[in-house]
Scaffold this motif. Structure first.
Motif, short mmCIF file in Angstrom:
data_model
loop_
_atom_site.label_atom_id
_atom_site.label_comp_id
_atom_site.label_asym_id
_atom_site.label_seq_id
_atom_site.Cartn_x
_atom_site.Cartn_y
_atom_site.Cartn_z
N LEU A 115 0.81 -1.18 -0.01
CA LEU A 115 0.03 -0.01 -0.07
C LEU A 115 0.86 1.37 -0.20
CD1 LEU A 115 -2.56 -1.07 2.83
CD2 LEU A 115 -2.86 -1.09 0.18
N PRO A 116 0.08 2.40 -0.50
CA PRO A 116 0.99 3.66 -0.50
C PRO A 116 1.22 4.08 0.76
CG PRO A 116 -1.01 3.78 -1.70
CD PRO A 116 -0.90 2.44 -1.28
N THR A 117 1.82 5.41 0.89
CA THR A 117 1.57 5.91 2.27
C THR A 117 0.26 6.77 2.75
OG1 THR A 117 3.90 6.56 2.18
CG2 THR A 117 2.75 7.72 3.89
N GLY A 118 -0.04 6.70 3.83
CA GLY A 118 -1.28 7.08 4.46
C GLY A 118 -2.57 6.50 4.33
N VAL A 119 -2.67 5.21 3.55
CA VAL A 119 -3.83 4.46 3.44
C VAL A 119 -4.03 3.73 4.86
CG1 VAL A 119 -4.61 2.33 2.65
CG2 VAL A 119 -3.43 3.81 1.20
N VAL A 120 -2.88 3.45 5.52
CA VAL A 120 -3.04 3.00 6.98
C VAL A 120 -2.97 4.28 7.66
CG1 VAL A 120 -1.98 1.45 8.84
CG2 VAL A 120 -2.39 0.41 6.60
N PRO A 121 -3.61 4.75 8.88
CA PRO A 121 -3.22 5.77 9.71
C PRO A 121 -1.67 5.97 10.05
CG PRO A 121 -5.42 4.96 10.31
CD PRO A 121 -4.74 3.96 9.46
N GLU A 122 -1.17 7.14 9.68
CA GLU A 122 0.10 7.27 10.13
C GLU A 122 0.44 7.41 11.31
OE1 GLU A 122 1.82 10.50 7.66
OE2 GLU A 122 0.90 9.52 5.85
N PHE A 123 -0.59 7.75 12.26
CA PHE A 123 -0.15 8.05 13.68
C PHE A 123 -0.04 6.70 14.48
CE2 PHE A 123 -4.65 8.69 13.15
CZ PHE A 123 -5.42 7.42 13.98
N LEU A 124 -0.52 5.39 13.81
CA LEU A 124 -0.45 4.11 14.30
C LEU A 124 1.12 3.68 14.17
CD1 LEU A 124 -3.45 2.73 13.10
CD2 LEU A 124 -3.22 3.53 15.42
N THR A 125 1.92 4.26 14.85
CA THR A 125 3.62 4.01 14.60
C THR A 125 4.33 4.18 15.88
OG1 THR A 125 5.47 4.69 12.96
CG2 THR A 125 4.13 6.45 13.97
N GLY A 126 5.53 3.76 15.59
CA GLY A 126 6.63 4.05 16.76
C GLY A 126 7.88 4.90 16.45
N SER A 127 8.88 4.05 16.75
CA SER A 127 10.23 4.41 16.31
C SER A 127 11.09 3.50 16.03
CB SER A 127 10.98 5.46 17.47
OG SER A 127 9.95 6.58 17.74
N THR A 128 12.25 3.68 15.24
CA THR A 128 13.35 2.76 14.85
C THR A 128 14.43 3.39 14.63
OG1 THR A 128 13.97 1.02 13.18
CG2 THR A 128 12.31 2.72 12.20
N ASP A 129 15.51 2.61 14.97
CA ASP A 129 17.03 3.15 14.79
C ASP A 129 17.40 3.19 13.08
OD1 ASP A 129 17.34 0.56 14.40
OD2 ASP A 129 19.04 0.70 15.76
N LEU A 130 16.64 2.54 12.27
CA LEU A 130 16.88 2.62 10.79
C LEU A 130 16.62 4.21 10.46
CD1 LEU A 130 15.54 2.70 7.78
CD2 LEU A 130 17.40 1.40 8.35
N GLY A 131 15.62 5.07 10.91
CA GLY A 131 15.90 6.24 10.73
C GLY A 131 17.17 7.17 10.64
N ASN A 132 17.92 6.96 11.95
CA ASN A 132 19.36 7.46 11.60
C ASN A 132 19.87 6.98 10.36
OD1 ASN A 132 18.25 7.57 14.27
ND2 ASN A 132 20.27 7.56 15.24
N LEU A 133 20.03 5.89 9.97
CA LEU A 133 20.67 5.49 8.64
C LEU A 133 20.09 6.20 7.62
CD1 LEU A 133 21.42 1.79 8.93
CD2 LEU A 133 22.85 3.65 9.70
N SER A 134 18.64 6.50 7.70
CA SER A 134 18.14 6.99 6.18
C SER A 134 18.45 8.29 5.96
CB SER A 134 16.75 6.81 6.48
OG SER A 134 15.92 7.78 7.44
N TYR A 135 19.07 9.11 7.10
CA TYR A 135 19.76 10.29 6.72
C TYR A 135 21.15 10.34 6.54
CZ TYR A 135 15.32 12.73 8.28
OH TYR A 135 14.09 13.08 8.18
N ARG A 136 21.63 9.03 6.52
CA ARG A 136 23.04 9.16 6.01
C ARG A 136 23.01 8.57 4.53
NH1 ARG A 136 23.59 7.52 11.74
NH2 ARG A 136 25.64 8.46 12.52
N MET A 137 22.05 7.76 4.03
CA MET A 137 22.23 7.16 2.82
C MET A 137 20.77 6.89 2.36
SD MET A 137 23.69 3.58 4.36
CE MET A 137 24.53 4.59 5.63
N PRO A 138 20.50 6.39 1.26
CA PRO A 138 19.05 5.84 0.82
C PRO A 138 18.80 4.71 1.65
CG PRO A 138 20.24 6.75 -1.26
CD PRO A 138 21.11 6.78 0.07
N ALA A 139 17.30 4.57 2.07
CA ALA A 139 17.29 3.66 2.94
C ALA A 139 15.45 3.10 2.62
CB ALA A 139 17.22 3.79 4.37
N ILE A 140 15.24 1.75 2.71
CA ILE A 140 13.73 1.56 2.74
C ILE A 140 13.58 0.75 3.96
CG2 ILE A 140 13.48 1.94 0.39
CD1 ILE A 140 13.42 -1.25 0.26
N HIS A 141 12.28 0.74 4.56
CA HIS A 141 11.85 0.07 5.76
C HIS A 141 10.37 -0.24 5.25
CE1 HIS A 141 10.55 -0.16 9.96
NE2 HIS A 141 12.01 -0.82 10.16
#
Length: 442
Positions: free
Chosen positions: A344-370
């Protein structure tokens, strides 16, 4: 209310949840499929990858089930990382365990020179509920993707790595390894996460931790209360101040905390009290602003009670939100079609149903998908016993195969298609390029 019922909490009303589920079902039904403007790897390479993944199905499911049955918490995943290393060894791949200063990390690589894509594995569990975040599936899919992609590395060139990253559940293993240089020569990273839906890009929030320690003056609470300065009063004022702050925050922000110290005895004015808060936000800039506002709340609470306050930030690395890469995520979505999944594309499932992950740190260093891969019913939440059961059941087993295929195809697409790589990195640059993560919150 009957006398016996007064000891029990009132159950939450389910009206909003039912409404949310109904609207999500409609959005899922009406969502348009995601397409990619790029071709990726040649058809014969893609077929070879799928065949290789299929041959390893039994071993990968066994690995997932084994990790699920023997959960290990952050930084203690010794049995888990050994199981991964042994499986790789059976397939002729040498793994280095204990890189980047972490005993339970792992790196295996094939190929030399050219573009370098890494598939990331997580294998830590949660206290009390085991693999209720499905990291056993994350690990098995990553191992399967690496083994399948390795079968065609001589046809696509470049370098493919499997990197085992410990302690995602609050430990920030990826950030520790990044600061140690483990990712310095990696050009892009791919991984997935089990969930209640198949989603190409799901937002994860940045997260910081702060401990507020208030210092007062002890006194006899009955005989000489006027000689005291009540640290617990300061903590309560800070807690209430945070509650008042919430109504003025963006809808994507979260602040939640607990009292960790409230004094020793009722007849002593508390000279020490402490709170621990998690702060979450959807962008690095808003996370930094949220932290600044929380500082002012703590200082105000201390001032109004005549107490001192110490703020202890981030005993472990903070997490940044995930920066999307739409170009590479589109390849993931396309690569789930052969196994019968529709991301599914972004926004279909409510975006506030989420938490946090340290993959975010890598996604600001290089392209990343999760991306997220469905293993449970839509109403089941992460970090619950229900999700723990799902991650070790038949739906989890299916996700191991499907996820390994998707990640392997996406990795070889990146290596084989120069125009795709150029577009991936152009998007990353347009989003701001690399961020100096360690210095951002200093």
């Amino acid at each position: 209310m009957p006398e016996d019922d007064r000891t029990r909490p009132l159950p939450p009303d389910l009206s909003y949840l039912r409404s949310l589920n109904a609207s999500t079902e409609r959005a899922v039904r009406d969502a348009e499929p995601i397409s990619s403007a790029h071709k990726g790897a040649p058809d014969e390479v893609r077929t070879a990858v799928q065949d290789a993944a299929r041959r390893n199905d039994d071993e990968l499911v066994a690995l997932s089930r084994d990790l699920h049955a023997h959960p290990e918490e952050s930084f203690t995943e010794h049995r888990s990382v050994r199981a991964v290393a042994q499986l790789l060894e059976r397939h002729g791949h040498e793994a280095q365990v204990g890189v980047g200063g972490l005993e339970t990390s792992l790196v295996a690589s094939i190929g030399t020179g050219g573009p370098h894509v890494a598939v990331l594995a997580e294998y830590d569990a949660l206290p009390g509920v085991g693999h209720a975040c499905g990291h056993n599936i994350i690990c098995a899919t990553a191992v399967g993707a690496y083994l399948a992609a390795a079968q065609v590395h001589d046809r696509v060139g470049g370098r493919i790595s499997l990197i085992g990253t410990p302690a995602e559940e609050g430990g920030g293993g990826k950030e520790t390894m990044a600061r140690a240089g483990v990712f310095d020569d990696v050009d892009a990273v791919v991984m997935l996460h089990p969930f209640s839906h198949d989603i190409a890009m799901h937002p994860f929030l940045g997260r910081r931790q702060v401990e507020m320690v208030f210092h007062g003056v002890a006194a006899h609470a009955s005989a000489q209360p006027f000689m005291g300065r009540n640290a617990l009063d300061a903590a309560v004022a800070a807690y209430q101040g945070i509650a008042a702050l919430r109504q003025h925050l963006p809808s994507t922000d979260r602040v939640h905390g607990i009292v960790t110290d409230g004094g020793a005895r009722p007849n002593i004015v508390p000279e020490r009290a402490a709170l621990l808060f998690y702060l979450r936000s959807a962008a690095p800039e808003t996370l930094r602003d949220l932290a600044a506002r929380v500082v002012e709340v703590a200082r105000g609470a201390a001032a109004m009670t005549g107490c001192g306050v110490e703020l202890h930030w981030d005993p472990l690395p903070p997490y940044l939100p995930i920066r999307f890469n739409h170009t590479l995520s589109a390849r993931w979505a396309v690569n789930q079609e052969p196994v019968g999944r529709r991301a599914l594309p972004t926004g279909v499932v409510p975006e506030f149903l989420t938490g946090s992950t340290d993959l975010g740190n890598l996604s600001y260093r290089m392209p990343a998908i999760h991306p997220m891969i469905a293993v449970s019913e839509p109403t089941v939440a992460l970090h619950t016993s229900e999700f723990e059961t799902a991650s070790g059941g038949p739906a989890g087993d299916r996700a191991v195969h499907d996820g390994a295929v998707g990640l392997a195809l996406t990795a070889v697409d990146y290596l084989a298609d120069a125009e795709l790589r150029e577009a991936v990195h152009a998007e990353f640059a347009a989003a701001g390029g690399p961020l100096d993560v360690p210095a951002y919150f200093d």
